[in-house]
Motif scaffolding. Structure first.
Motif, PDB file in Angstrom:
ATOM      1  N   VAL B 107     -31.185 -24.283   5.124  1.00 42.85           N
ATOM      2  CA  VAL B 107     -31.671 -25.652   5.318  1.00 42.85           C
ATOM      3  C   VAL B 107     -30.947 -26.654   4.418  1.00 42.85           C
ATOM      4  N   GLU B 108     -30.773 -26.309   3.149  1.00 37.43           N
ATOM      5  CA  GLU B 108     -30.131 -27.254   2.226  1.00 37.43           C
ATOM      6  C   GLU B 108     -28.710 -27.587   2.655  1.00 37.43           C
ATOM      7  N   HIS B 109     -28.027 -26.604   3.189  1.00 40.46           N
ATOM      8  CA  HIS B 109     -26.635 -26.846   3.591  1.00 40.46           C
ATOM      9  C   HIS B 109     -26.579 -27.627   4.902  1.00 40.46           C
ATOM     10  N   LEU B 110     -27.511 -27.345   5.807  1.00 35.68           N
ATOM     11  CA  LEU B 110     -27.603 -28.144   7.033  1.00 35.68           C
ATOM     12  C   LEU B 110     -27.852 -29.610   6.673  1.00 35.68           C
ATOM     13  N   ALA B 111     -28.717 -29.831   5.691  1.00 33.31           N
ATOM     14  CA  ALA B 111     -29.016 -31.199   5.271  1.00 33.31           C
ATOM     15  C   ALA B 111     -27.796 -31.865   4.636  1.00 33.31           C
ATOM     16  N   MET B 112     -27.087 -31.091   3.839  1.00 30.82           N
ATOM     17  CA  MET B 112     -25.857 -31.620   3.229  1.00 30.82           C
ATOM     18  C   MET B 112     -24.851 -31.993   4.324  1.00 30.82           C
ATOM     19  N   ALA B 113     -24.759 -31.180   5.370  1.00 38.01           N
ATOM     20  CA  ALA B 113     -23.883 -31.494   6.506  1.00 38.01           C
ATOM     21  C   ALA B 113     -24.296 -32.808   7.143  1.00 38.01           C
ATOM     22  N   ALA B 114     -25.586 -32.978   7.376  1.00 35.15           N
ATOM     23  CA  ALA B 114     -26.066 -34.195   8.037  1.00 35.15           C
ATOM     24  C   ALA B 114     -25.713 -35.432   7.211  1.00 35.15           C
ATOM     25  N   VAL B 115     -25.944 -35.353   5.924  1.00 34.88           N
ATOM     26  CA  VAL B 115     -25.723 -36.512   5.050  1.00 34.88           C
ATOM     27  C   VAL B 115     -24.230 -36.815   4.916  1.00 34.88           C
ATOM     28  N   MET B 116     -23.431 -35.784   4.670  1.00 34.67           N
ATOM     29  CA  MET B 116     -21.993 -36.040   4.505  1.00 34.67           C
ATOM     30  C   MET B 116     -21.333 -36.403   5.832  1.00 34.67           C
ATOM     31  N   ASN B 117     -21.854 -35.907   6.949  1.00 37.03           N
ATOM     32  CA  ASN B 117     -21.341 -36.378   8.243  1.00 37.03           C
ATOM     33  C   ASN B 117     -21.549 -37.887   8.375  1.00 37.03           C
ATOM     34  N   ALA B 118     -22.694 -38.372   7.905  1.00 37.98           N
ATOM     35  CA  ALA B 118     -22.958 -39.814   7.961  1.00 37.98           C
ATOM     36  C   ALA B 118     -22.030 -40.574   7.011  1.00 37.98           C
ATOM     37  N   VAL B 119     -21.759 -39.982   5.850  1.00 42.26           N
ATOM     38  CA  VAL B 119     -20.840 -40.629   4.896  1.00 42.26           C
ATOM     39  C   VAL B 119     -19.437 -40.740   5.501  1.00 42.26           C
ATOM     40  N   TRP B 120     -18.973 -39.666   6.129  1.00 37.66           N
ATOM     41  CA  TRP B 120     -17.637 -39.706   6.748  1.00 37.66           C
ATOM     42  C   TRP B 120     -17.590 -40.663   7.948  1.00 37.66           C
ATOM     43  N   ASP B 121     -18.674 -40.721   8.704  1.00 37.75           N
ATOM     44  CA  ASP B 121     -18.745 -41.700   9.798  1.00 37.75           C
ATOM     45  C   ASP B 121     -18.637 -43.117   9.242  1.00 37.75           C
ATOM     46  N   LEU B 122     -19.369 -43.365   8.153  1.00 36.92           N
ATOM     47  CA  LEU B 122     -19.317 -44.678   7.507  1.00 36.92           C
ATOM     48  C   LEU B 122     -17.895 -45.004   7.037  1.00 36.92           C
ATOM     49  N   ALA B 123     -17.245 -44.018   6.445  1.00 41.61           N
ATOM     50  CA  ALA B 123     -15.884 -44.243   5.949  1.00 41.61           C
ATOM     51  C   ALA B 123     -14.929 -44.602   7.090  1.00 41.61           C
ATOM     52  N   ALA B 124     -15.055 -43.898   8.211  1.00 41.78           N
ATOM     53  CA  ALA B 124     -14.153 -44.151   9.342  1.00 41.78           C
ATOM     54  C   ALA B 124     -14.454 -45.500   9.998  1.00 41.78           C
ATOM     55  N   ARG B 125     -15.743 -45.832  10.120  1.00 38.11           N
ATOM     56  CA  ARG B 125     -16.093 -47.132  10.699  1.00 38.11           C
ATOM     57  C   ARG B 125     -15.571 -48.272   9.819  1.00 38.11           C
ATOM     58  N   ARG B 126     -15.742 -48.104   8.522  1.00 39.51           N
ATOM     59  CA  ARG B 126     -15.286 -49.145   7.612  1.00 39.51           C
ATOM     60  C   ARG B 126     -13.772 -49.323   7.721  1.00 39.51           C
ATOM     61  N   ALA B 127     -13.070 -48.204   7.933  1.00 34.91           N
ATOM     62  CA  ALA B 127     -11.615 -48.281   8.097  1.00 34.91           C
ATOM     63  C   ALA B 127     -11.224 -48.747   9.492  1.00 34.91           C
TER      64      ALA B 127
END
Lengths: 436, 436
Positions: B107-127
């Protein structure tokens, strides 16, 4: 008929980070915690208590997971459940939607441990026996019926498992008598937490020697020069006949572990514990080959029986440190003990934390009585923290666990402790500022 | 300065169990679900979207875990976060109290995936770029700085990783042009769910052939005679030039896998997927040796990079099926791609579920452009379910993913879909009886 009427799961946290108890190279501010499960029944005085152990934040996640996992137990017959402890385990574990979240690892598996620990406590209380004795009085077939052998048939068949247990059955009584006299040997980790000063380390090592311990464990892996100095102090105090173990709590990569442990070899440690990622079977095998004759120990983060199977297959460890609140209770622990027996690896269970000592004493006694029949190379961890919160605390004398004699798995906490340390609304936590 | 103002995590569940979509030998009633994370900012129109994928019950546990994991992001500068995507990953992952609950699994790693996927999405959108392009424009050093190489130095050093990426850098542009013309090859799993009738199987296989697919995958492992009949039907329809893959979803022990796959060898499967426990490195190695030339594939439950490291070291797999919502986003996925390159194992990401196809198209394109530089043995999963819920759905034509061109990681769901399928209060779930 007796029925399970409800399941309570409580988030209990102790503020151990305030004293640096439990500090090591990976875990600097642990608040020892439990996701604590109570299976209530309609028989007055009968309940099952169990828990998993965490170190603070996220204990609420385990509580939620345990609530889901235990939900199917409500309304069930106690007789039916304790009459088929393999069946209820398999039913709970095979929920396919929850399985996706592991499978059989992490939060979901911790929750499964908490719930099944409570089920086994209930079974032993209903039988009026300490859990070790309930197990020691089960036949080889009954034990193998409750053991989870799924994914293990390449190394252990059902027939082999029954055969190993049958071989030890005729002499069980003699070993029980022996342990009732001498207790089960343990070692102490209380001396060597990384956050303690040199003076405190020296004093605690001396106290351990005075208390009869022949094994003492120190945390390492923060700073090499510190480790060399601290191990020197420990050897000065305990001498060279006592055993000194070291524990790195997963901080190193494989090449770094080999290099660092090599620098500490002059202190002749019995084992290096958790040198690297707990998932790295092949890494542990490489480290073991490189650091021999220093032994390799791991298991407190050993996620499930499939990991231990591979540790044994690969010849990766000298000591198996299974965890009573991370593996899915007796059903899975029994499978690991059986594999350890086959591969000739001694099991020295991880303990400490909250209540782990209370649990593992039952496991070690059962192992000696019914599975391994040997004490060679076996010593069970003992940490002298937080036992005052338990109704039937473990008793250690002269470096050995005395045999528990109360019914159950020794898992029940005092109601007053729960009222004080329930998070965030217990009286302790309500009195301090808890971050939102 | 732009600031992350809040984190929303939503429990979204689709009632896919009603149609037997997604049914296999282990998972009979999956309700495809997402723990869906939105990082909101004070810049109008800018947010980061990410998720992990589950199959129903327990999705709420992942939601709670993602809330904990994402909490430190609130109030942070977006510029700072996207300027050091390795730093924020390491900060979130090293919370020592949460680490205890894994480490790096479940569960903890699935959650980390969800959060970091959102961070990477944010990074790409910002770029202003699709994620694959953001990655493909990073230098070798920048990529290795964000990759999580912890516990991997026995097989991959930083210098080796930089060297492998440098070798491919001069020719990146040509490969981008090639994929923009041809797309990235995929295969379909939509035909072969275990709950489908023979008639539906036959029809869907024909439709897949007609749609240009050269790879078709069927679920096996429920009943051997059924498997033989169904594989016969599939070969009748697709012929012997197309590739047929089979997937057992972890149902077998190792000896059983070898025996069962042997009985299906006449249908010449390209690979057997998930023959046994996803944790069993040595078991997969034994199966691979026994069933060759049939390949062994696994990875959708591959819990972390340390598991994949050992799969490569042990020569356990022919195809690496990493999962974009189980590994901890780009930081860890990049490490697995780099190891796969070194060991010469093609990566064919797992997809399907909810939104996994949307994510993996970015990974496969990036792999070809910047890491492997090869399409040999590579084919990415495609399942034609639930794409209508995504703002920037993947597009597949002639058996190939077209390159995404919108900014981000294609992870954003329509607000109307969330309003309908949020659990348990969305309009769909409110209209049906939800068990307590």
């Amino acid at each position: 008929m007796t029925t399970i009427t409800s399941v309570d799961v409580v988030d209990v946290r102790f503020p151990t980070s305030l004293s640096a108890d439990g500090s090591d190279a990976m875990n600097k501010d642990a608040d020892y915690s439990a996701a604590y499960v109570v299976l209530r029944t309609d028989e007055p005085g009968l309940a099952g208590h169990g828990f998993t152990f965490t170190i603070g934040r996220g204990n609420d996640i385990c509580v939620l997971a345990a609530q889901h996992r235990a939900a199917p137990l409500v309304g069930r017959s106690v007789e039916q459940i304790v009459g088929d402890l393999g069946g209820i385990y398999r039913e709970l574990k095979t929920d396919s939607q929850l399985r996706w979240l592991g499978p059989e690892k992490g939060v979901e598996h911790l929750a499964m441990a908490a719930v099944m620990n409570a089920v086994w406590d209930l079974a032993a209380r209903r039988a009026g026996k300490p859990l070790w004795r309930l197990l020691a009085e089960m036949s080889p077939e009954e034990l193998v019926d409750v053991a989870d052998l799924k994914y293990l048939s390449d190394v252990l068949t059902r027939d082999e498992a029954v055969g190993m247990l049958e071989e030890m059955a005729p002499t069980r009584a003699a070993r029980i008598a022996e342990l009732e006299s001498s207790g089960y040997p343990c070692y102490t980790t209380s001396a060597g937490w990384l956050g303690y000063s040199d003076e405190k380390l020296r004093r605690l090592c001396q106290e351990a020697v005075d208390a009869g311990y022949k094994h003492i464990k120190l945390k390492v892996g923060g700073d090499l020069e510190d480790d060399i100095r601290r191990l020197g102090i420990a050897r000065e105090v305990i001498g060279w006949d006592a055993n000194l173990m070291i524990d790195a709590n997963q901080v190193w990569d494989v090449p770094e572990a080999i290099e660092w442990v090599g620098r500490l070899a002059e202190f002749k440690p019995l084992w290096i514990e958790e040198p690297t990622s707990p998932d790295d079977v092949l890494g542990h095998a490489a480290i073991r080959e490189a650091v021999a004759p220093i032994g390799v120990a791991t298991g407190e983060h050993g996620m499930n029986r499939v990991l231990f199977k591979q540790m044994f297959q690969a010849g990766a460890i000298d000591f198996c440190q299974l965890d009573s609140a991370r593996l899915a209770s007796i059903n899975e622990i029994l499978a690991v003990y059986l594999m350890a027996k086959k591969f000739g690896v001694p099991v020295c269970p991880h303990a400490g934390g909250v209540g782990l000592c209370e649990l593992v004493q039952h496991l070690s006694v059962f192992d000696y009585v019914a599975v391994s029949g040997s004490l060679e190379g076996r010593v069970t961890e003992f940490v002298d923290h937080l036992h005052e919160h338990f109704v039937d605390p473990c008793i250690v004398e002269d470096g050995a666990y005395r045999l528990p004699d109360q019914p159950g798995y020794s898992a029940e906490m005092h109601e007053a402790s729960i009222a004080e340390y329930a998070y965030p609304n217990g009286s302790y936590w309500a009195s301090v500022a808890v971050p939102a």
